[in-house]
Design a protein around this motif. Structure first.
Motif, PDB file in Angstrom:
ATOM      1  N   LEU A1079      22.381  60.620 -31.483  1.00  0.00           N
ATOM      2  CA  LEU A1079      22.832  61.053 -30.281  1.00  0.00           C
ATOM      3  C   LEU A1079      22.231  60.599 -28.923  1.00  0.00           C
ATOM      4  O   LEU A1079      22.941  60.069 -27.858  1.00  0.00           O
ATOM      5  CB  LEU A1079      22.682  62.713 -30.345  1.00  0.00           C
ATOM      6  CG  LEU A1079      23.617  63.684 -30.968  1.00  0.00           C
ATOM      7  CD1 LEU A1079      23.379  64.991 -30.880  1.00  0.00           C
ATOM      8  CD2 LEU A1079      25.232  63.584 -30.225  1.00  0.00           C
ATOM      9  N   GLU A1080      20.792  60.387 -29.390  1.00  0.00           N
ATOM     10  CA  GLU A1080      20.090  59.610 -28.235  1.00  0.00           C
ATOM     11  C   GLU A1080      20.770  58.338 -27.788  1.00  0.00           C
ATOM     12  O   GLU A1080      20.969  58.008 -26.602  1.00  0.00           O
ATOM     13  CB  GLU A1080      18.711  59.769 -28.552  1.00  0.00           C
ATOM     14  CG  GLU A1080      18.048  60.996 -28.419  1.00  0.00           C
ATOM     15  CD  GLU A1080      16.658  60.950 -28.818  1.00  0.00           C
ATOM     16  OE1 GLU A1080      15.926  59.884 -29.304  1.00  0.00           O
ATOM     17  OE2 GLU A1080      16.176  62.009 -29.224  1.00  0.00           O
ATOM     18  N   MET A1082      23.740  57.105 -28.608  1.00  0.00           N
ATOM     19  CA  MET A1082      25.060  57.199 -27.633  1.00  0.00           C
ATOM     20  C   MET A1082      25.077  57.389 -26.470  1.00  0.00           C
ATOM     21  O   MET A1082      25.482  56.869 -25.690  1.00  0.00           O
ATOM     22  CB  MET A1082      25.715  58.211 -28.737  1.00  0.00           C
ATOM     23  CG  MET A1082      26.220  57.895 -30.001  1.00  0.00           C
ATOM     24  SD  MET A1082      26.946  59.239 -30.733  1.00  0.00           S
ATOM     25  CE  MET A1082      28.813  59.149 -30.433  1.00  0.00           C
ATOM     26  N   LEU A1083      24.051  58.391 -26.056  1.00  0.00           N
ATOM     27  CA  LEU A1083      23.733  58.522 -24.693  1.00  0.00           C
ATOM     28  C   LEU A1083      23.156  57.521 -23.912  1.00  0.00           C
ATOM     29  O   LEU A1083      23.779  57.162 -22.892  1.00  0.00           O
ATOM     30  CB  LEU A1083      22.805  59.804 -24.523  1.00  0.00           C
ATOM     31  CG  LEU A1083      23.357  61.363 -24.644  1.00  0.00           C
ATOM     32  CD1 LEU A1083      22.176  62.280 -24.848  1.00  0.00           C
ATOM     33  CD2 LEU A1083      24.086  61.628 -23.780  1.00  0.00           C
ATOM     34  N   GLY A1084      22.487  56.820 -24.510  1.00  0.00           N
ATOM     35  CA  GLY A1084      21.884  55.664 -23.896  1.00  0.00           C
ATOM     36  C   GLY A1084      23.066  54.680 -23.200  1.00  0.00           C
ATOM     37  O   GLY A1084      22.975  54.342 -22.222  1.00  0.00           O
ATOM     38  N   ILE A1086      26.338  55.393 -23.412  1.00  0.00           N
ATOM     39  CA  ILE A1086      27.246  55.805 -22.296  1.00  0.00           C
ATOM     40  C   ILE A1086      26.769  55.707 -20.753  1.00  0.00           C
ATOM     41  O   ILE A1086      27.438  55.395 -20.211  1.00  0.00           O
ATOM     42  CB  ILE A1086      27.687  57.200 -22.810  1.00  0.00           C
ATOM     43  CG1 ILE A1086      28.254  57.013 -24.098  1.00  0.00           C
ATOM     44  CG2 ILE A1086      28.430  58.026 -21.614  1.00  0.00           C
ATOM     45  CD1 ILE A1086      28.499  58.340 -24.760  1.00  0.00           C
ATOM     46  N   LEU A1087      25.546  56.212 -20.660  1.00  0.00           N
ATOM     47  CA  LEU A1087      25.012  56.476 -19.376  1.00  0.00           C
ATOM     48  C   LEU A1087      24.716  55.032 -18.765  1.00  0.00           C
ATOM     49  O   LEU A1087      24.577  54.907 -17.465  1.00  0.00           O
ATOM     50  CB  LEU A1087      24.143  57.345 -19.341  1.00  0.00           C
ATOM     51  CG  LEU A1087      24.540  58.749 -19.736  1.00  0.00           C
ATOM     52  CD1 LEU A1087      23.414  59.751 -20.273  1.00  0.00           C
ATOM     53  CD2 LEU A1087      25.549  59.513 -18.520  1.00  0.00           C
ATOM     54  N   ALA A1088      24.329  54.125 -19.382  1.00  0.00           N
ATOM     55  CA  ALA A1088      23.794  52.762 -19.065  1.00  0.00           C
ATOM     56  C   ALA A1088      25.101  52.088 -18.818  1.00  0.00           C
ATOM     57  O   ALA A1088      25.237  51.208 -18.132  1.00  0.00           O
ATOM     58  CB  ALA A1088      23.183  52.038 -20.032  1.00  0.00           C
TER      59      ALA A1088
ATOM     60  N   LYS C   5      28.343  59.901 -14.203  1.00  0.00           N
ATOM     61  CA  LYS C   5      29.008  60.368 -15.341  1.00  0.00           C
ATOM     62  C   LYS C   5      28.498  61.717 -15.737  1.00  0.00           C
ATOM     63  O   LYS C   5      27.314  62.264 -15.364  1.00  0.00           O
ATOM     64  CB  LYS C   5      28.775  59.419 -16.669  1.00  0.00           C
ATOM     65  CG  LYS C   5      29.287  58.055 -16.404  1.00  0.00           C
ATOM     66  CD  LYS C   5      29.374  57.286 -17.659  1.00  0.00           C
ATOM     67  CE  LYS C   5      30.141  55.898 -17.709  1.00  0.00           C
ATOM     68  NZ  LYS C   5      29.058  55.301 -16.981  1.00  0.00           N
ATOM     69  N   ILE C  48      17.543  66.371 -26.196  1.00  0.00           N
ATOM     70  CA  ILE C  48      18.916  65.768 -25.965  1.00  0.00           C
ATOM     71  C   ILE C  48      19.527  66.074 -24.677  1.00  0.00           C
ATOM     72  O   ILE C  48      19.835  65.004 -23.819  1.00  0.00           O
ATOM     73  CB  ILE C  48      20.126  66.227 -26.931  1.00  0.00           C
ATOM     74  CG1 ILE C  48      19.490  65.714 -28.515  1.00  0.00           C
ATOM     75  CG2 ILE C  48      21.460  65.521 -26.470  1.00  0.00           C
ATOM     76  CD1 ILE C  48      19.667  64.162 -28.648  1.00  0.00           C
ATOM     77  N   ASN C  55      18.605  59.715 -18.383  1.00  0.00           N
ATOM     78  CA  ASN C  55      19.492  58.474 -18.613  1.00  0.00           C
ATOM     79  C   ASN C  55      20.533  58.428 -17.422  1.00  0.00           C
ATOM     80  O   ASN C  55      21.368  57.488 -17.137  1.00  0.00           O
ATOM     81  CB  ASN C  55      20.342  58.441 -19.986  1.00  0.00           C
ATOM     82  CG  ASN C  55      19.354  57.922 -20.901  1.00  0.00           C
ATOM     83  OD1 ASN C  55      18.653  56.856 -21.067  1.00  0.00           O
ATOM     84  ND2 ASN C  55      19.465  58.730 -22.009  1.00  0.00           N
TER      85      ASN C  55
END
Lengths: 1091, 398, 131
Positions: A1079-1080, A1082-1084, A1086-1088, C5, C48, C55
């Protein structure tokens, strides 16, 4: 036709009715190893109250290896007895390939037919399987009778929708002469139109004329579908009538060079010389022939064939024509064979018509002088026309138009027997022609010098029916009488004039003076010579019949030139039923047929102007809307044209399959039971459609008659190639434009290709088709990919069907082998991730393609990040012993224990109250006065609510107590593997039901991969947080290595929610599905990800 | 690997005699059963230049940097500092230890490096507390407010400590100032090798300090004291302020309660020396003075002062069976003293030990009240002081 | 710098079904919304959530099953506990109330998804829509 006996489901179970009860029984039986045929009479198993769990259930069934689902099917015959039922299954076609339909709905939008009553289109989707189905009972009567093979209802439906171009295209696809047929067709379709049962038939001919007129005014000119490359062979057609030209048209479209030889100075054959201009304007013929000429067909006028003609048949062959088709029509009128027929002033109808018609157009004055010669006393000429056919009508009306005042028709039967079209007879009378019925000529009066002076006739009466079914006219003795006349016209039928062939032409002629042709190839006794139309058939042909025949002949000529066997040309012999459905009350309300505007009587009688003016668009639409959609599918083929995967198959036929079944469970609507002629009990059980509890109970009774050896296999651990250096492949589905229209899939591929370790990117038009799965497998192997992302509409690669799953997602996963025991699965070699860029990008950001594309790429990149840290455990299922504990004093307990025995489950019954119940070493463990009892699963069967409460309390804190599941029928509880018998219910039923569910559960845990969370002992602090958060009681503290206390999660009952992993302070627990690290990651990503 | 070589030089790793004393007292070594390890072994691995081996060794990330080994090393090898440096080196190879608490503590630490963030970290402040904008004393609260949501459920005192600290200072007549945009001191980041984040945090804090006209910084956290006192100057630059643990301040003021009250009977307590306050800074007496000063009976555990036992986890990493073992052992040791209360001067000690007590099976065997010295002091003072103070505290404690 | 986002965590059951229904019904919403699916909302740890904000997420919305309708019977209650914990941390770190929410969504409620997301975004940009 009967398909061979099915091996699947032999000694299996037949479940009738896709009701909740039926589904429950199907799943129960399938899980315990029986093969099941689940039969639903309608094309869809519908969601009851739209509950999403039900949808999940339907898909569970769709994916179950032990279940074969039959929709649109029902037993037509059931024989035999318990253990050996023979079933004949009638399978009505779906007309859709369920492996290809993507449910995109384009066909629904295109379909012109809305079903009366239901309101949905003739092609529709309403439940599972989630693929379209076409409501088609058979051929509509109109289309069924059209000799030209036009999808009649189809173009009517299009007109009704105002979709005129599509309408004319449908007609053109079948025949080259819409305009001609729109005017002179004898429309057998209208005669068979079901609308006549309500009021009058739909004015089909006039609708056809409307679309052809519309085409001339606004339509795109008919595409001359000439094949690009021409075939070398040439074909000669003799006769430029409708039959001959139909042959020419078809052959030209097939690519042959075609030359037509016409004796007459005009094109059109009988259409030009037989039918007067006021019915069929010549420019219509010219126009429609022009389309054929545009295909490259050449016509030589004034060119007769035969020894005395320009070319003999041998010449034609010598000139390089590979085949010849004789379409010479029937231009020789039959004679009455009565006295005085030879006098001048006796003329044949066709001759007179030819003269009149030709005098209208060809410059050759001889035709005009012929006409003048016939009308000796000009407009005062007194004429009698003998006959009751269309020719008689045409002659009389033509004569009026050249100025003759006194025209009468003599017919020996009554109006009802008249072969002429009713509307023709109407017009004749309307225009002032007198018809004498029941009058027959005896002899022509006159002499050689003055010619005809009159006609002696006799009155008739109707006697017994003759061969033609019409009542035979019988003379009334002594009723003779005479009429004074100048001209007698014989319009009593024609025969072909075959004299042109001369002698020794090698073509067999029948006794009735017709050319003898083989059926159905239309080849004469002389190889390479074919014949069609009036020249071959003795019953008088009409234009549309000639066209139909021409099309068939063309097909066999094609076959002949390719030296294929001519028999093969036969159209599919399987007879298709004629659609006949119950009309709704609304449909039975009469609606007047739209009358067609005509020109004034003066104009009619003073000219050859076309009488009918044709419908306006409004009239046409209104008239078309009278169509009752008998099909109800109109076979307009619109769905075929829009379907991108070619999933629509219109030529499917009713199928019969022989099945064998050990037991039958009926769970459909009660009224459907008795017609089956089954008797309840002994291998045949009846359920009320919603009673899922009884369903499971019935299963317990049924199994003794079925073979339960097909138990789904235990899943061994799969080793994924996650340790190798990543070689990543990315597939992006366009969903036939559903995705591609918004998301720029090429751009997505471009962006992904630039990501590290990506060695292959590829777009797919569709990803849920079996062949595409094959392609993906090959690509994965050839590029040696060990991580794969598919961006489509599917959203998870778990061995799981969830509330959001669709038939297509399921199919995609099945094709890729993501379920259970499939060994060929892609995911078995390379870890796979799905991303849903349809529902989550394309369909929700249509206004913003750029951002939608960007988002799609990001989601794929995120999936990649997840894949990179994919752990290797996959598809491991747990093994359990078939043991159970039955607790409680309830009556159901003994029933349950005994039924469990049937399932070979070693059940132990404990009557006394337990002190404590707990999971120990993966078993439910009961502590009771110093003793412990263990089993894989358990059933609680209290005798009353009080005992129920005490039993529950034994499980400890309230959250852990096995209360009935919030969704369900009370037999399954919140604790996996613990089942409940409600003391308030019939113990026979809930006892057996609980046993069945327990048996299923035992199989499921061994045949489905466990999604259990896993504890890393070295990171576990035994803080018991996991024990506290979990409410299924999966985690527990055990004594591990070095006698250290640690937590252990019971993989058999862990439901994989991942809650414990989220809460473990030291991060010792990893969830069964996506991990925290993933999950981390994926977040990284997506948000980058930039815009 | 030159850099590893430098670390070896800087920290006298060369001088290791292979005597193995370190391994014999290293708490991790004793409980680590997965594989044979120990400081001596790590030293050997690094001297042989086996960098990967070094970083794969469970002890490498589990090392508590408690300085116990340094304490008894005959050749004065700075093992703790060496590990600290080597961890920083490991980061450049993207290697880190296992995280606990879904890494949220490290995460908020990194988030605090954003100079523009506007925290709301003073919600614990109460009406009765007296502050002064231009006070010469800063009370550096540290992570206390952030730990509250995480550890209140295991009975950690959390903001009660901060509240108590201010009340106690007020009692001494000190009106401290607290910084609304104070950052985490960066201790954990530094010791787990994330020097970059540490420096970012330190710079922001120093900037804030300098913006005030304070002379000294008081904290209730042993890690904060060490970090502000030693590591800020070394890694970022001096801030020219005196840094004190509250217990030192109290000791300086010679806080003592002459006549024990009846409603607070003298309780018997034992004291857990936090590694940072003890071995790192050599502060052993001040807390003990205060304990006795407030009329409590102090009984020492078997291992105390310089040979005290660490609470078993550091930097919110590599926690598990080993840590648990250390903690259980320490709790049993505390219980063995017959004390009713285990007093610490480090919030982390309290959290880790209380977490260990969450064991339903050991239960009573390790049950002992764990308190921070600060709240004990406040409690005793409360009992003695006027009624309304009493109520205010009551309000304070919600 | 990436455009702002919004991360929407959904559970795999009711909430995800709502999200999917919004898609199936072609109901539009902002492309800034990025959904992330977990088996159960109870699987989300506070770490999370912080990671998302670290992020650079502008907002984080948790969507789970309605009360009493959790697929796992208890997961959404666990999610509430985590939410409370993470909430106080985000508040401490200075994020606004609006930037982090827990809500539920019934299966099949596509419009509900769009409404909840739009309401959430309205909150982010300060302008509140209807609730």
């Amino acid at each position: 036709m009967i398909a061979p006996v099915e091996t699947f489901g032999k000694k299996g179970a037949l479940i009738l009715g896709g009701s909740p009860a039926g589904l429950q029984a199907a799943l129960d039986l399938a899980d315990i190893g029986a093969q099941v045929h689940l039969v639903e009479p309608s094309p869809f198993i519908r969601k009851v109250d739209g509950s999403h769990q039900f949808n999940t259930r339907l898909l569970e069934i769709a994916r179950h290896p032990n279940i074969r689902v039959w929709t649109n099917a029902w037993p037509s015959r059931v024989e035999g007895k318990a253990g050996h039922f023979q079933v004949e299954m009638r399978q009505h076609p779906r007309f859709i390939d369920p492996a290809k339909c993507t449910a995109c709905g384009a066909c629904i939008a295109a379909c012109p037919v809305t079903l009366p009553g239901t309101g949905h289109k003739a092609i529709f989707l309403d439940g599972q399987p989630g693929v379209m189905a076409i409501e088609k009972l058979g051929k509509p009567p109109c289309a069924n009778t059209c000799p030209g093979g036009i999808h009649v209802q189809g173009y009517i439906a299009m007109v009704a929708q105002g979709r005129f171009q599509e309408a004319i295209d449908i007609v053109r696809e079948a025949i080259p002469f819409p305009g001609i047929c729109g005017r002179v067709c004898t429309h057998p379709c209208e005669i068979n139109c079901r609308r006549a049962e309500v009021d009058q038939p739909v004015a089909i001919r006039l609708l056809k004329r409307f679309v052809s007129d519309w085409e001339l005014a606004n339509g795109t000119p008919p595409k001359s579908a000439r094949l690009v490359e021409h075939l070398p062979q040439k074909v000669a057609v003799v006769g430029a009538g409708p039959g001959g030209m139909a042959v020419a048209d078809r052959l030209a479209r097939l690519g042959y060079g075609v030359t037509v030889f016409e004796k007459l100075p005009v094109i059109g054959g009988m259409m030009a010389v037989g039918i007067p201009e006021y019915r069929l304007p010549r420019q219509v013929i010219t126009r429609e022939y022009q389309h054929i000429l545009d295909l490259g067909v050449k016509i030589h006028l004034n060119t007769s064939i035969g020894p005395d003609g320009k070319y003999s048949l041998d010449d034609l062959f010598a000139m390089g024509y590979g085949a010849i088709c004789l379409a010479v029509g029937a231009h020789r009128s039959l004679s009455l064979a009565i006295q005085g027929e030879e006098f001048q002033g006796v003329v044949h109808g066709t001759e007179l018509l030819k003269a009149i018609n030709l005098s209208q157009r060809v410059q050759d004055s001889s035709y005009r002088s012929q006409v003048e010669a016939f009308l000796r006393r000009g407009s005062k000429t007194r004429v009698a026309v003998l006959g009751g056919g269309n020719t008689a009508m045409d002659v009389s009306r033509a004569l009026l138009r050249v100025g003759v005042k006194d025209v009468r028709i003599l017919y020996r039967r009554t109006r009802n027997e008249m072969p002429a079209m009713p509307e023709e007879i109407e017009d004749v009378l309307l225009e002032g022609v007198k018809i004498d019925f029941l009058v027959s000529p005896v002899r022509v009066l006159g002499n050689d010098k003055r010619g005809v002076t009159g006609l002696e006739c006799i009155r008739m009466k109707l006697g017994e029916p003759d061969a033609s079914g019409r009542r035979r006219p019988v003379p009334i003795a002594g009723s003779e009488f005479a009429i004074n006349l100048d001209l007698v016209v014989l319009a009593i039928g024609q025969a072909p004039d075959l004299s042109f062939l001369g002698s020794d032409h090698g073509i067999a002629i029948r006794r009735d003076e017709r050319i003898n042709v083989a059926d159905p190839s239309f080849m004469t006794s002389r190889p390479g010579v074919f014949a069609v139309g009036d020249a071959v058939t003795s019953d008088k042909m009409v234009v549309i019949e000639a066209i139909g025949m021409g099309k068939q002949a063309a097909a066999s000529i094609d076959a002949y030139l390719r030296s294929h066997p001519l028999e093969a040309v036969v159209v599919d012999a399987r007879e298709v039923p004629i659609a006949r459905r119950e009309l709704t009350e609304a449909e039975k309300i009469p609606i007047q047929r739209a009358s067609v505007p005509v020109i004034s009587m003066e104009e009619r009688l003073s000219s050859f102007c076309e009488v009918e003016l044709g419908y306006t668009a409004e009239q046409a639409v209104a008239e078309a809307q009278r169509c009752l959609a008998c099909g109800p599918c109109s076979e307009c083929q619109a769905c075929v044209q829009v379907c991108k995967t070619g999933a629509v198959i219109h030529n499917q036929y009713v199928h019969f399959n022989e099945l064998e079944a050990g037991a039958i469970i009926f769970a459909a609507a009660p009224e459907q039971f008795s017609p089956l002629g089954l008797t309840e009990g002994n291998g045949c059980y009846r359920l009320s459609p919603d009673d899922t509890l009884s369903a499971s109970a019935a299963v317990a009774r049924a199994i003794k008659y079925v073979d339960t050896s097909h138990i789904p296999a235990f899943l061994s651990p799969q080793t994924l190639r996650v340790d190798e250096a990543p070689r990543i492949g990315i597939f992006v589905c366009q969903c036939g434009g559903e995705i591609g229209a918004v998301v720029d899939t090429d751009e997505v591929c471009k962006r992904c290709a630039s990501l590290p370790d990506v060695v292959h990117t590829q777009t797919l038009a569709f990803s849920c088709l079996p062949e595409v799965a094959g392609i993906m497998r090959v690509v994965i192997q050839t590029h040696n990919l060990n991580r794969v992302v598919l961006a489509a509409c599917a959203c998870c690669t778990e061995d799981l069907v969830c509330d959001s799953c669709t038939y297509q997602r399921l199919r995609c996963k099945q094709n890729l082998g993501l379920f259970g025991n499939t060994t060929a699965g892609v995911a078995r070699t390379a870890p796979l991730e799905f991303v849903n860029i349809r529902e989550q990008c394309a369909w929700v950001h249509p206004a913003n393609p750029k951002l939608a594309t960007n988002k799609a790429a990001l989601m794929i990149e995120a999936a990649l990040a997840k894949l990179r840290i994919q752990n290797a455990r996959l598809g491991i299922s747990t093994q359990v012993d078939p043991t159970a504990l039955v607790l409680g004093k309830g009556e159901a307990a003994s029933v349950c224990k005994q039924v469990l025995g049937k399932y070979d489950i070693n059940a132990q019954r404990l009557q006394g109250l337990p002190r404590e119940v707990r999971r120990v070493d993966g078993q439910y463990t009961v502590f009771r006065n110093g003793k412990t009892f263990q089993a894989s699963a358990m059933v609680l069967s209290p005798c009353d609510d009080h005992e129920a409460a005490l039993l529950l309390e034994a499980f400890g804190r309230p959250e852990l107590q096995p209360r009935p599941q919030s969704a369900g029928d009370g037999s399954e509880t919140r604790r996996p593997g613990v089942f409940f018998c409600d003391p308030a219910l019939d113990p026979q039923i809930c006892g057996a039901a609980a046993a069945t569910r327990l048996a299923d559960w035992l199989v499921r845990v061994t045949s489905h991969p466990s999604k259990t969370a896993i504890v890393d002992p070295t990171r576990c602090r035994a803080c018991s947080t996991c024990v506290k958060v979990c409410e299924v009681g999966a985690p527990g503290l055990i004594v591990g290595d070095q006698r250290r206390i640690r937590s252990w999660i019971d993989p058999i009952i862990c439901t994989g929610c991942g809650t414990c992993a989220a809460r473990c302070p030291s991060g010792a627990i990893s969830a069964g599905t996506v991990s925290n690290e993933q999950l981390e990651a994926m977040l990284g990503v997506i948000l980058a990800g930039g815009g | 690997m030159n850099i590893l070589q430098d670390l070896i030089k800087e920290n006298r790793v060369w001088y290791c005699l292979d005597c193995g004393k370190c391994s014999s007292i290293c708490p991790i070594t004793r409980w680590e059963t997965r594989q044979h390890t120990g400081p001596r072994l790590l030293v050997e691995k690094s001297i042989q230049g086996r960098g990967d081996d070094l970083m794969d060794d469970p002890l490498f990330w589990a090392c508590l940097t408690c300085k116990r080994c340094t304490e008894i090393c005959p050749s004065g090898v700075n093992f703790s500092e060496f590990v600290r440096g080597a961890r920083n080196l490991a980061r450049s190879f993207n290697r880190t230890g296992d995280c606990t608490h879904s890494e949220m503590i490290q995460t908020w630490g990194r988030m605090m490096t954003n100079p523009d963030m506007r925290q709301s970290r003073l919600t614990w402040v109460r009406e009765d507390m007296k502050f002064s904008e231009d006070s010469d004393t800063i009370y550096f609260v540290g992570c206390i407010p952030y730990f509250d949501p995480l550890f209140a459920k295991i009975g950690m005192e959390g903001v009660k400590i901060a509240q108590a600290a201010v009340r106690v200072m007020n009692h001494l007549g000190i009106k401290p100032q607290v910084l609304a945009d104070e950052r985490c001191c960066g201790h954990d980041q530094l010791w787990e090798g994330d020097v970059e984040t540490f420096q970012a945090l330190a710079r922001i804090n120093i900037e804030r300090f300098k913006a005030t006209n304070a002379k000294r910084i008081v904290t209730t956290c042993s890690e904060c004291v060490r970090t502000l006192k030693l590591d800020y100057p070394q890694y970022v630059g001096g801030h020219g302020m005196e840094v004190l643990h509250l217990s030192e301040l109290l000791a300086q003021h010679g806080l003592s309660i002459s006549e024990p009250s009846d409603d607070l009977p003298t309780t018997r307590v034992t004291y857990q020396d936090p590694c940072r306050l003890g071995r790192h800074l050599g502060i052993y007496d001040a807390p003990r003075q205060v304990i006795e000063g407030i009329g409590l009976e102090l009984v020492e555990m078997e291992r105390n002062r310089a040979s005290s036992q660490c609470c078993g986890t550091s930097c919110w990493r590599a926690c598990g069976q080993v840590s648990k073992g250390i903690q259980v052992e320490r709790l049993q040791e505390a219980k063995a003293t017959g004390a009713e209360t285990l007093v610490t001067t480090c919030l982390k000690c309290q959290i880790h030990l209380k977490c260990a007590q969450n064991d339903p099976i050991l239960g009573e065997k390790i049950a002992i009240e764990i308190r921070d010295l600060t709240t004990l002091v406040a409690e005793r003072l409360t009992a003695l002081s006027t009624k309304e103070f009493h109520e205010e505290v009551a309000i304070g404690d919600r | 710098m990436a455009d702002p986002k919004i991360i929407v965590f959904t559970c795999n059951w009711n909430a995800y079904n709502g999200l999917e229904t919004a898609g199936a019904k072609h109901l539009g919403y902002s492309p800034a919304v990025i959904p992330l699916k977990v088996m159960c909302l109870g699987q989300i740890s506070p770490g999370i959530i912080l990671k998302a904000f670290e992020n650079g997420a502008k907002g984080v919305l948790l969507l789970g099953c309605p009360p009493q309708a959790c697929h796992f019977e208890f997961g959404n209650r666990r999610a509430e506990e985590v939410y409370a914990e993470a909430k106080s941390l985000t508040m401490l770190l200075g994020y606004r109330e609006d930037q982090f929410r827990l809500d539920w969504l019934a299966a099949g409620d596509g419009q509900g998804f769009v409404d909840k997301v739009e309401y959430f975004m309205a909150g982010l940009s300060g302008r509140k829509g209807r609730s």
